[in-house]
Design a protein around this motif. Sequence first.
Motif, PDB file in Angstrom:
ATOM      1  N   GLN A 360       0.818  -1.215   0.000  1.00  0.00           N
ATOM      2  CA  GLN A 360       0.000   0.000   0.000  1.00  0.00           C
ATOM      3  C   GLN A 360       0.849   1.261   0.000  1.00  0.00           C
ATOM      4  N   GLY A 361       2.171   1.100  -0.095  1.00  0.00           N
ATOM      5  CA  GLY A 361       3.053   2.263  -0.151  1.00  0.00           C
ATOM      6  C   GLY A 361       4.277   1.961  -1.000  1.00  0.00           C
ATOM      7  N   VAL A 362       4.188   2.208  -2.310  1.00  0.00           N
ATOM      8  CA  VAL A 362       5.304   1.825  -3.184  1.00  0.00           C
ATOM      9  C   VAL A 362       6.567   2.618  -2.867  1.00  0.00           C
ATOM     10  N   HIS A 393      -1.839  -3.295   6.579  1.00  0.00           N
ATOM     11  CA  HIS A 393      -0.473  -3.776   6.384  1.00  0.00           C
ATOM     12  C   HIS A 393      -0.420  -5.271   6.672  1.00  0.00           C
ATOM     13  N   ASN A 394      -0.617  -6.076   5.637  1.00  0.00           N
ATOM     14  CA  ASN A 394      -0.486  -7.524   5.814  1.00  0.00           C
ATOM     15  C   ASN A 394       0.912  -7.949   5.371  1.00  0.00           C
ATOM     16  N   GLY A 395       1.057  -9.093   4.720  1.00  0.00           N
ATOM     17  CA  GLY A 395       2.375  -9.574   4.335  1.00  0.00           C
ATOM     18  C   GLY A 395       2.880  -9.041   3.014  1.00  0.00           C
ATOM     19  N   ALA A 396       2.174  -8.095   2.388  1.00  0.00           N
ATOM     20  CA  ALA A 396       2.537  -7.631   1.045  1.00  0.00           C
ATOM     21  C   ALA A 396       3.953  -7.070   0.989  1.00  0.00           C
ATOM     22  N   ASP A 397       4.308  -6.206   1.927  1.00  0.00           N
ATOM     23  CA  ASP A 397       5.629  -5.583   1.916  1.00  0.00           C
ATOM     24  C   ASP A 397       6.718  -6.614   2.157  1.00  0.00           C
ATOM     25  N   ASP A 398       6.438  -7.568   3.044  1.00  0.00           N
ATOM     26  CA  ASP A 398       7.411  -8.626   3.319  1.00  0.00           C
ATOM     27  C   ASP A 398       7.602  -9.519   2.106  1.00  0.00           C
ATOM     28  N   ALA A 399       6.512  -9.850   1.409  1.00  0.00           N
ATOM     29  CA  ALA A 399       6.627 -10.671   0.206  1.00  0.00           C
ATOM     30  C   ALA A 399       7.442  -9.948  -0.856  1.00  0.00           C
ATOM     31  N   ALA A 400       7.252  -8.631  -0.971  1.00  0.00           N
ATOM     32  CA  ALA A 400       8.039  -7.848  -1.928  1.00  0.00           C
ATOM     33  C   ALA A 400       9.516  -7.912  -1.584  1.00  0.00           C
ATOM     34  N   GLU A 422      -0.349 -20.865   5.910  1.00  0.00           N
ATOM     35  CA  GLU A 422       0.070 -20.850   7.312  1.00  0.00           C
ATOM     36  C   GLU A 422       1.087 -19.742   7.577  1.00  0.00           C
ATOM     37  N   GLN A 423       1.872 -19.363   6.556  1.00  0.00           N
ATOM     38  CA  GLN A 423       2.815 -18.257   6.724  1.00  0.00           C
ATOM     39  C   GLN A 423       2.077 -16.934   6.844  1.00  0.00           C
ATOM     40  N   GLU A 424       1.056 -16.757   6.010  1.00  0.00           N
ATOM     41  CA  GLU A 424       0.264 -15.528   6.073  1.00  0.00           C
ATOM     42  C   GLU A 424      -0.375 -15.371   7.441  1.00  0.00           C
ATOM     43  N   HIS A 425      -0.970 -16.442   7.941  1.00  0.00           N
ATOM     44  CA  HIS A 425      -1.663 -16.358   9.227  1.00  0.00           C
ATOM     45  C   HIS A 425      -0.698 -16.181  10.401  1.00  0.00           C
ATOM     46  N   ALA A 426       0.496 -16.757  10.299  1.00  0.00           N
ATOM     47  CA  ALA A 426       1.409 -16.720  11.436  1.00  0.00           C
ATOM     48  C   ALA A 426       2.331 -15.507  11.435  1.00  0.00           C
ATOM     49  N   TRP A 427       2.647 -14.972  10.242  1.00  0.00           N
ATOM     50  CA  TRP A 427       3.704 -13.964  10.175  1.00  0.00           C
ATOM     51  C   TRP A 427       3.250 -12.577   9.765  1.00  0.00           C
ATOM     52  N   GLU A 428       2.040 -12.416   9.267  1.00  0.00           N
ATOM     53  CA  GLU A 428       1.610 -11.065   8.922  1.00  0.00           C
ATOM     54  C   GLU A 428       1.525 -10.207  10.186  1.00  0.00           C
ATOM     55  N   PRO A 429       1.621  -8.894  10.075  1.00  0.00           N
ATOM     56  CA  PRO A 429       1.402  -8.030  11.240  1.00  0.00           C
ATOM     57  C   PRO A 429      -0.098  -7.969  11.552  1.00  0.00           C
ATOM     58  N   ASN A 458      -1.054  -1.068  21.542  1.00  0.00           N
ATOM     59  CA  ASN A 458       0.252  -0.955  20.891  1.00  0.00           C
ATOM     60  C   ASN A 458       0.168   0.088  19.777  1.00  0.00           C
ATOM     61  N   THR A 459       1.264   0.258  19.073  1.00  0.00           N
ATOM     62  CA  THR A 459       1.226   1.093  17.878  1.00  0.00           C
ATOM     63  C   THR A 459       0.304   0.450  16.848  1.00  0.00           C
ATOM     64  N   HIS A 460      -0.193   1.251  15.947  1.00  0.00           N
ATOM     65  CA  HIS A 460      -1.043   0.729  14.872  1.00  0.00           C
ATOM     66  C   HIS A 460      -0.391   0.884  13.508  1.00  0.00           C
ATOM     67  N   SER A 461       0.905   1.114  13.479  1.00  0.00           N
ATOM     68  CA  SER A 461       1.608   1.114  12.201  1.00  0.00           C
ATOM     69  C   SER A 461       3.080   0.829  12.401  1.00  0.00           C
ATOM     70  N   MET A 462       3.512  -0.273  11.768  1.00  0.00           N
ATOM     71  CA  MET A 462       4.940  -0.578  11.661  1.00  0.00           C
ATOM     72  C   MET A 462       5.283  -0.753  10.183  1.00  0.00           C
ATOM     73  N   ARG A 463       4.641   0.066   9.364  1.00  0.00           N
ATOM     74  CA  ARG A 463       4.833  -0.029   7.917  1.00  0.00           C
ATOM     75  C   ARG A 463       6.280   0.287   7.535  1.00  0.00           C
ATOM     76  N   PRO A 464       6.708  -0.217   6.383  1.00  0.00           N
ATOM     77  CA  PRO A 464       8.076   0.074   5.928  1.00  0.00           C
ATOM     78  C   PRO A 464       8.303   1.554   5.680  1.00  0.00           C
ATOM     79  N   GLY A 465       9.523   1.867   5.576  1.00  0.00           N
ATOM     80  CA  GLY A 465      10.106   3.173   5.390  1.00  0.00           C
ATOM     81  C   GLY A 465      11.581   2.902   5.549  1.00  0.00           C
ATOM     82  N   GLY A 466      11.900   2.182   6.628  1.00  0.00           N
ATOM     83  CA  GLY A 466      13.210   1.615   6.825  1.00  0.00           C
ATOM     84  C   GLY A 466      13.152   0.109   6.649  1.00  0.00           C
ATOM     85  N   ALA A 467      14.312  -0.499   6.331  1.00  0.00           N
ATOM     86  CA  ALA A 467      14.369  -1.933   6.057  1.00  0.00           C
ATOM     87  C   ALA A 467      14.023  -2.781   7.272  1.00  0.00           C
ATOM     88  N   GLY A 468      14.188  -2.235   8.466  1.00  0.00           N
ATOM     89  CA  GLY A 468      13.921  -3.008   9.675  1.00  0.00           C
ATOM     90  C   GLY A 468      12.481  -3.449   9.809  1.00  0.00           C
TER      91      GLY A 468
END
Length: 741
Positions: A360-362, A393-400, A422-429, A458-468
């Motif tokens: 959602q954020g190229v 923010h699901n697994g899209a950024d991680d898959a990219a 099972e990866q989507e359900h276990a590892w998405e944010p 908790n926070t409601h956004s850990m979207r990318p911007g940095g690689a971490g």
Amino acid sequence: MNAPLTLDRRRVLMGGGALIVSFSLGRATAQEQASAGAPSRPGSLARAPYLDSWIRIDADGSITAFTGKAELGQGIRTALQQIAAEELDVPFESLTLVTADTKLTANEGYTAGSHSMQDSGTAIQNAAAQVRDLLLEEASRRLRQPVETLRTENGTVVNQDGMRLTYGELVAFELLHVQAQSSSRLKEPATFKVMARPIARVDIPAKVTGGAAYVQDIRLPGMLHARVVRPPSYGAHLTDCDTSPAEKMPGVVKVIRDGDFLAVVAEREFQSIKAMSSLAVAARWQESARLPKQRDPREILTGLPSRDSTILELSDPAVTGQRTLEATYTRPYQSHGSIGPSCAVAQFTDGAMTVWTHTQGVYPDREAIAEMLGMPLESVRLIHVEGSGCYGHNGADDAAADAALIASVLPGRPVRLQWMREQEHAWEPFGPAMVTRLKASVKAEGRIADWQFEVWSNTHSMRPGGAGALLAAQHKAQPIAAPEPKPLPLPEGGGDRNAIPIYSFPNTKVVHHFIAEMPLRVSALRSLGAYHNVFSIESFMEELAAVANTDPVEFRLRHLKDQRARDVIEQAARSFGWTKDQTPPTDHGYGFAFARYKNLAAYCAIASEVGVNRDTGRARLVRAVAAVDAGQIVNPNGLINQIEGAIVQSMSWTLYESVIFDDTRITSIDWQTYPILRFNAVPDSIEVHLIDRPGQPFLGSGEVGQGPAAASIANAVANAIGKRLRDLPLTRQRIKNAIEA
């Protein structure tokens, strides 16, 4: 599916006589404007001020509009095309829209927070209107006639004698490479021919016919298929893995290991899946118990350290209440529940990386991937392609990131990487768990005297911007640490989104307890904290109405000054057939709820009828009636789609969904352990009534329905069984236990 058609400056110049698409983020210009005290440009024009960032006209008269926002299923591809066509006076079908692409479109950040229409829609509307005026001025110069004697029609400028100049004839190099003005001569709503019309959505046909609609459908020549072997739990480390059996399997091209990142690439998809299974068996992981086990969110969240801030405090000591009510509401961690697991395609050629992704954020994801790979930013290009399911923010950024990391060691050939279920359900944010605690007192005449609201989240956004923010970067041998969690600032907020009531109370205190420590991986889920905060506020308003012995609709109106808020409440109640002292059918209940999303976007009120099976505890939304005010309506069908979808999705969250985990692993890894709404449980009817505001600003509406839908369902359940449930989801077992208590 072939690679999406892309445009570049080289091809445009070779074609000759076209406007060149080139844009600037306009940081310096914005600073210059601010220092000069000039009015700000509307919408995203403030960030990308050049008109040809948004509108391009070729010499042959073809027109392209550009948006930095992504089509996620919310229908903006259609709505934004309508806006551009309307202001340019061209048929809808004659215009092409290009969505988020770091090579072609302006940087509009994330497609999030229901901002697409008010940011990008406003920018395109004003840019198109100013382009129209520039074309009129150019025609006036060429025809030597006053501009007021000319008009635009069907891609041409026409004079009083009927002489026509096409837009293609009028364009010249850099004619539109000018900065936008702060105000525009917008068309009057009464003259609209394309906007405010129910045009069929352009993204639907391929989706319902099995066509190539999603990033999952991309097939490029010579494409390889990849799968990642994810760690079994957070913090697990790969201690050993014999990769030789997988490397010898048919079709396997390469096994990649970089620290805890383990992947396999094969010629065919099923070959990659089989090899992934072989690697998973061979992998040895060191795990540690780092999760808080499955406990009540009250115990998890309120027991963690928090940074507390009072975000609203009003005091009138002269006003006191006689009757006091307290309540605590909870929301569990919840998944995006994407029907299609996350996917991306990446190709590394001649030192340049191209990634097709449903992020959602190229632009932010490009920044993160470039950092992870140690590549120059300009050598990485991200192109948005829809994914099959997700708001947030699901697994899209991680898959990219997975696809890019794998493609970087296999230059030349495109690599398609898809997660397993099972990866989507276990590892998405996940959407964060939340706790709200409310206390209010009511005066004798039935008005709220004092209102206190606390929210833990908790926070409601850990979207990318940095690689971490990317799993691949975190799992490399030289890992990049996850960024520090931070609260999202008001007025929009994150965990405190919609925590400030829109109602007027003389004494009010709202406290946000921000919890930096995150037991589970979390980030943005549609509507962020508004879903739970509105559920809490509107459930509590219903409870307080009972204390005041007042009809719930009347009770809300009693505390509202905003006329547009009152209008949607009255419209929803009237259309539902809501009456004082109404009696629902046996084992049915009526509920009502209202919110203005973020207290600054669209308004929505929803009345619900819910049926409850008292033997099983199963609750089902039978019908819902909504009223919505989203400002100027662009596509009424598209807006209705959004509200219908919001109600259905919120119904699923509210009645079914909850992430399950033990002290080490996420255990809700399939549709049995993480159930969602099924087709046999959808409502019999959903009515959406729109209140149009011609000429008014667009108000974000994509997330306005989640909170009111949840609260109206919960209020209807309470009305049906005579017991109040305050813990989400309202499962069969919880309802049955309440009935039997």
